[in-house]
Design a protein around this motif. Structure first.
Motif, mmCIF file in Angstrom:
data_model
loop_
_atom_site.group_PDB
_atom_site.id
_atom_site.type_symbol
_atom_site.label_atom_id
_atom_site.label_comp_id
_atom_site.label_asym_id
_atom_site.label_seq_id
_atom_site.Cartn_x
_atom_site.Cartn_y
_atom_site.Cartn_z
ATOM 1 N N UNK A 1 0.870 113.006 -1.487
ATOM 2 C CA UNK A 1 -0.429 112.610 -2.205
ATOM 3 C C UNK A 1 -0.232 112.324 -3.710
ATOM 4 N N UNK A 2 0.389 113.059 -4.235
ATOM 5 C CA UNK A 2 0.376 112.699 -5.891
ATOM 6 C C UNK A 2 1.267 111.596 -5.962
ATOM 7 N N UNK A 3 2.296 111.384 -5.427
ATOM 8 C CA UNK A 3 2.755 110.248 -5.395
ATOM 9 C C UNK A 3 1.975 108.960 -5.153
ATOM 10 N N UNK A 4 1.237 109.093 -4.180
ATOM 11 C CA UNK A 4 0.537 107.961 -3.684
ATOM 12 C C UNK A 4 -0.661 107.743 -4.784
ATOM 13 N N UNK A 5 -1.107 108.919 -5.392
ATOM 14 C CA UNK A 5 -2.002 108.780 -6.481
ATOM 15 C C UNK A 5 -1.710 108.217 -7.662
ATOM 16 N N UNK B 1 -2.995 104.656 -9.277
ATOM 17 C CA UNK B 1 -3.406 104.323 -10.621
ATOM 18 C C UNK B 1 -2.876 103.352 -11.431
ATOM 19 N N UNK B 2 -1.596 103.417 -11.085
ATOM 20 C CA UNK B 2 -0.599 102.168 -11.658
ATOM 21 C C UNK B 2 -0.970 100.858 -11.263
ATOM 22 N N UNK B 3 -1.060 100.577 -10.044
ATOM 23 C CA UNK B 3 -1.447 99.443 -9.463
ATOM 24 C C UNK B 3 -3.046 99.166 -9.946
ATOM 25 N N UNK B 4 -3.768 100.048 -9.964
ATOM 26 C CA UNK B 4 -5.386 99.943 -10.288
ATOM 27 C C UNK B 4 -5.422 99.385 -11.564
ATOM 28 N N UNK B 5 -4.487 100.020 -12.673
ATOM 29 C CA UNK B 5 -4.504 99.518 -13.931
ATOM 30 C C UNK B 5 -3.895 98.229 -14.156
ATOM 31 N N UNK C 1 -6.335 95.040 -15.683
ATOM 32 C CA UNK C 1 -6.164 94.295 -16.897
ATOM 33 C C UNK C 1 -5.755 92.862 -16.712
ATOM 34 N N UNK C 2 -5.464 92.527 -15.297
ATOM 35 C CA UNK C 2 -4.990 91.021 -15.505
ATOM 36 C C UNK C 2 -6.310 90.342 -14.679
ATOM 37 N N UNK C 3 -7.396 90.937 -14.541
ATOM 38 C CA UNK C 3 -8.614 90.225 -13.993
ATOM 39 C C UNK C 3 -9.692 89.754 -15.129
ATOM 40 N N UNK C 4 -10.011 88.343 -15.087
ATOM 41 C CA UNK C 4 -10.701 87.715 -16.114
ATOM 42 C C UNK C 4 -12.150 88.428 -16.196
ATOM 43 N N UNK C 5 -12.771 88.373 -17.321
ATOM 44 C CA UNK C 5 -14.052 89.015 -17.429
ATOM 45 C C UNK C 5 -15.274 88.490 -16.571
#
Length: 102
Positions: free
Chosen positions: A8-12, A16-20, A24-28
């Motif tokens: 579960x910690x590995x998935x979290x 978190x890394x993929x979400x960040x 950061x890549x999504x235009x406003x």
């Protein structure tokens, strides 16, 4: 890697890394639809937290469920408040919607 807590910690951490990286890549201009999706995911988190309270280890599950419900609720309420504020920005000046008595 057989311990469910470590998995579960590995998935979290990976989520978190993929979400960040995605945020950061999504235009406003696409932040509002993304925020709507995040609100939907928070609703799923609320349901998952309620289901997690029935786990075999009640103390840890209850604490984790409380944290999940609290953060998901903050995200949902904040998302609705920000969306409402953004929609007010696109209204014509002097025009009030039905039921808004301000």
């Amino acid at each position: 890697m057989t311990d469910p807590l470590i998995a579960g910690i590995v998935v979290f951490v990976l989520a978190a890394f993929v979400g960040f990286e995605v945020i950061t890549k999504v235009p406003p201009t696409l932040h509002t639809p993304l925020m709507s999706g995040a609100n939907a995911i928070s609703g799923i988190t609320l349901v998952g937290a309620v289901v997690a309270t029935q786990a075999s280890e009640p103390t840890l599950a209850t604490v984790m469920a409380f944290v999940a419900v609290t953060t998901a609720t903050i995200n949902v309420v904040g998302g609705f408040l920000v969306t409402d504020r953004m929609l007010r920005m696109f209204r014509a000046p002097g025009r009030t919607p039905k039921g808004d008595d301000e």
